[in-house]
Design a protein around this motif. Sequence first.
Motif, PDB file in Angstrom:
ATOM      1  N   LEU A 118       0.805  -1.034   0.246  1.00 27.93           N
ATOM      2  CA  LEU A 118       0.129   0.137  -0.023  1.00 27.93           C
ATOM      3  C   LEU A 118       0.923   1.226   0.038  1.00 27.93           C
ATOM      4  O   LEU A 118       0.631   2.309  -0.615  1.00 27.93           O
ATOM      5  N   ILE A 119       2.026   1.258   0.843  1.00 23.73           N
ATOM      6  CA  ILE A 119       2.868   2.456   0.807  1.00 23.73           C
ATOM      7  C   ILE A 119       3.565   2.624  -0.634  1.00 23.73           C
ATOM      8  O   ILE A 119       3.579   3.745  -1.178  1.00 23.73           O
ATOM      9  N   TRP A 120       3.851   1.548  -1.389  1.00 27.02           N
ATOM     10  CA  TRP A 120       4.664   1.656  -2.637  1.00 27.02           C
ATOM     11  C   TRP A 120       3.210   2.277  -3.506  1.00 27.02           C
ATOM     12  O   TRP A 120       3.678   3.042  -4.528  1.00 27.02           O
ATOM     13  N   MET A 121       1.853   1.820  -3.353  1.00 30.07           N
ATOM     14  CA  MET A 121       0.996   2.502  -4.169  1.00 30.07           C
ATOM     15  C   MET A 121       0.772   4.193  -4.080  1.00 30.07           C
ATOM     16  O   MET A 121       0.763   4.977  -4.931  1.00 30.07           O
ATOM     17  N   LEU A 122       0.991   4.187  -2.910  1.00 25.80           N
ATOM     18  CA  LEU A 122       1.003   5.723  -2.231  1.00 25.80           C
ATOM     19  C   LEU A 122       2.101   6.497  -2.875  1.00 25.80           C
ATOM     20  O   LEU A 122       2.004   7.843  -3.364  1.00 25.80           O
ATOM     21  N   VAL A 123       3.390   5.899  -3.109  1.00 29.44           N
ATOM     22  CA  VAL A 123       4.575   6.371  -3.663  1.00 29.44           C
ATOM     23  C   VAL A 123       4.208   6.920  -5.152  1.00 29.44           C
ATOM     24  O   VAL A 123       4.326   7.928  -5.554  1.00 29.44           O
ATOM     25  N   MET A 124       3.526   5.817  -5.696  1.00 30.29           N
ATOM     26  CA  MET A 124       3.201   5.896  -7.223  1.00 30.29           C
ATOM     27  C   MET A 124       2.066   7.236  -7.225  1.00 30.29           C
ATOM     28  O   MET A 124       2.056   8.038  -8.108  1.00 30.29           O
ATOM     29  N   HIS A 125       1.497   7.166  -6.154  1.00 30.27           N
ATOM     30  CA  HIS A 125       0.019   8.254  -6.295  1.00 30.27           C
ATOM     31  C   HIS A 125       1.011   9.402  -6.327  1.00 30.27           C
ATOM     32  O   HIS A 125       0.668  10.636  -6.933  1.00 30.27           O
ATOM     33  N   SER A 126       1.659   9.790  -5.492  1.00 31.47           N
ATOM     34  CA  SER A 126       2.684  10.954  -5.062  1.00 31.47           C
ATOM     35  C   SER A 126       3.381  11.212  -6.179  1.00 31.47           C
ATOM     36  O   SER A 126       3.223  12.457  -6.682  1.00 31.47           O
ATOM     37  N   ALA A 127       3.915  10.278  -7.006  1.00 33.68           N
ATOM     38  CA  ALA A 127       4.856  10.770  -8.053  1.00 33.68           C
ATOM     39  C   ALA A 127       3.759  11.348  -9.465  1.00 33.68           C
ATOM     40  O   ALA A 127       4.262  12.410  -9.948  1.00 33.68           O
ATOM     41  N   GLN A 128       2.678  10.621  -9.703  1.00 36.18           N
ATOM     42  CA  GLN A 128       1.815  11.524 -10.637  1.00 36.18           C
ATOM     43  C   GLN A 128       1.216  12.633 -10.263  1.00 36.18           C
ATOM     44  O   GLN A 128       1.043  13.263 -10.982  1.00 36.18           O
ATOM     45  N   ARG A 129       1.193  12.769  -8.972  1.00 43.01           N
ATOM     46  CA  ARG A 129       0.710  14.313  -8.577  1.00 43.01           C
ATOM     47  C   ARG A 129       1.642  15.169  -8.764  1.00 43.01           C
ATOM     48  O   ARG A 129       1.503  16.362  -9.122  1.00 43.01           O
ATOM     49  N   GLU A 130       3.093  14.774  -8.336  1.00 46.29           N
ATOM     50  CA  GLU A 130       3.993  15.747  -8.504  1.00 46.29           C
ATOM     51  C   GLU A 130       4.169  16.390 -10.074  1.00 46.29           C
ATOM     52  O   GLU A 130       4.456  17.323 -10.384  1.00 46.29           O
ATOM     53  N   ILE A 131       3.978  15.095 -10.866  1.00 49.71           N
ATOM     54  CA  ILE A 131       3.994  15.696 -12.392  1.00 49.71           C
ATOM     55  C   ILE A 131       2.871  16.398 -12.957  1.00 49.71           C
ATOM     56  O   ILE A 131       2.732  17.230 -13.474  1.00 49.71           O
ATOM     57  N   ARG A 132       1.579  15.912 -12.469  1.00 56.62           N
ATOM     58  CA  ARG A 132       0.281  16.433 -12.563  1.00 56.62           C
ATOM     59  C   ARG A 132      -0.047  18.027 -12.106  1.00 56.62           C
ATOM     60  O   ARG A 132      -0.293  18.671 -13.216  1.00 56.62           O
ATOM     61  N   GLU A 133       0.757  18.340 -11.152  1.00 53.27           N
ATOM     62  CA  GLU A 133       0.625  19.549 -10.753  1.00 53.27           C
ATOM     63  C   GLU A 133       1.887  20.352 -11.150  1.00 53.27           C
ATOM     64  O   GLU A 133       2.027  21.518 -10.343  1.00 53.27           O
ATOM     65  N   ARG A 134       2.811  19.833 -11.672  1.00 49.70           N
ATOM     66  CA  ARG A 134       3.840  20.432 -12.377  1.00 49.70           C
ATOM     67  C   ARG A 134       5.126  21.000 -11.520  1.00 49.70           C
ATOM     68  O   ARG A 134       5.283  22.201 -11.604  1.00 49.70           O
ATOM     69  N   HIS A 135       5.000  20.322 -10.174  1.00 52.05           N
ATOM     70  CA  HIS A 135       5.998  20.599  -9.300  1.00 52.05           C
ATOM     71  C   HIS A 135       7.460  20.038  -9.860  1.00 52.05           C
ATOM     72  O   HIS A 135       8.572  20.741  -9.584  1.00 52.05           O
ATOM     73  N   HIS A 136       7.368  18.764 -10.724  1.00 51.46           N
ATOM     74  CA  HIS A 136       8.511  18.188 -11.289  1.00 51.46           C
ATOM     75  C   HIS A 136       8.153  17.717 -12.643  1.00 51.46           C
ATOM     76  O   HIS A 136       6.902  17.590 -12.887  1.00 51.46           O
ATOM     77  N   TYR A 137       9.172  17.681 -13.585  1.00 50.17           N
ATOM     78  CA  TYR A 137       8.959  16.712 -14.686  1.00 50.17           C
ATOM     79  C   TYR A 137       8.985  15.161 -14.467  1.00 50.17           C
ATOM     80  O   TYR A 137       9.464  14.772 -13.312  1.00 50.17           O
TER      81      TYR A 137
END
Length: 431
Positions: A310-329
């Motif tokens: 579940l924590i790895w799923m949260l890591v993936m969710h956090s990654a796509q949000r970083e990209i989606r919200e344009r905090h990172h490429y």
Amino acid sequence: MRSPPMSRRRGGSAGLGIVAIAYVGIDYLRHLSPAWHERLQPAVWAGLAIAVVIRVPFYKHWLLELRAAVPFILSILFMLSALLFEAISVRSVTAVLGLDWHNGTPPLPDVGQWLLLSLNEKLPQVLVDILRAGIIGLHHFLMLFVMLAFSVLYNSVEAPGLGLAARYIFTMGIGRLLRAIAFISTILPSPRPWCASARFQVPPHPHPWAQKYYVPYATDSNAIRRIIQLDVAYAVAGEYETDFQPNWGNMDFLADFLRPTASEGSSSWYNLLKKAGGGCNDLLYSGHMLVAVLTAMAWTEAYGGFSSALIWMLVMHSAQREIRERHHYSVDCIVAIYMGIYLWKMTSLFWPIKDTSRARRLNKLEKIQNRLIKAAKDSDMDEVRELLKEVELSSQVSQKPGSRAMWLFSGATIFFTIVLVLLAFTLTSDG
């Protein structure tokens, strides 16, 4: 010092995983029901603190924690040094080209961002809303690791907790240092072009180095071809204002990197660093994702079970949000994921050099091998269990009961770590 935990959770209990996921869920109530969040969040913090305090008198491995204390302190000092270098680098890469460059340079094309935008058009709206939701942030991953480290009091992971924390902090320090070296080497435009003007007060014009080695050739392909042939900076820089020079005493040399403006002249150099925060340029690779991946790696190695998935799923969710919200490429998150995995695996090779706990268990197992084989042949399961219990106890080191020094150390350790957690949550909310 003994090694950080290498085994999966003990006794098959899933309690720690349930508590961790419940903590994330309760904290998400801040978006769903702020009133309930205000009631439940203090209760959760109080409950976790009480759970720690009531187990302190029954913890039998304070001697192991004492042996791990020095590496723990040294790891903190190393990470603070890495964070100081990173803060200077963040401000420097923002200031070196000036605000005019930030305002006029478009973001890099990012296929990952395009993919997420296309999925918004194809996926059900409920799923899109879940992907957009701020379920987990940096402070959650820090808290998940804190819960993991403190769970040694309940024998959920193998002692010492300070040993696990020392490895986590040391690995993070290496990761932040490598990250700063990476993003200061090549300056990448921000996915949010307005960010620098909104957050920073730096000169609009470029640094003298950029004026000489970058600006004359930045928009002229023929000039770039010629500088490749000559391998000499041949163009004459334009006329620019002279940078403001603050009076920072022995730290005056930092003005060349931080480039304060006259309006910030009264500010000390460390006040400028505090304003740097997570920066505005694209900082390859993502610091948020590095913390998330290290937490997931520590959790998987030390505890395992469904909660680590579940924590790895949260890591993936956090990654796509970083990209989606344009905090990172996208590349920042991808590199952070495999760098976090690589660094955690790398430190396992020498942290520590010798696993004394495992060595004691193996030595004890060799001594009782014949007795264990005989008991197994005789189907004497009680004897087998007693022998295996001896093996397990052989790896444990307990402090002298009632030791005043050990009580003092245990109290100081709990107080220091709680203060450290509060400071981490307060000062690192922006990454």
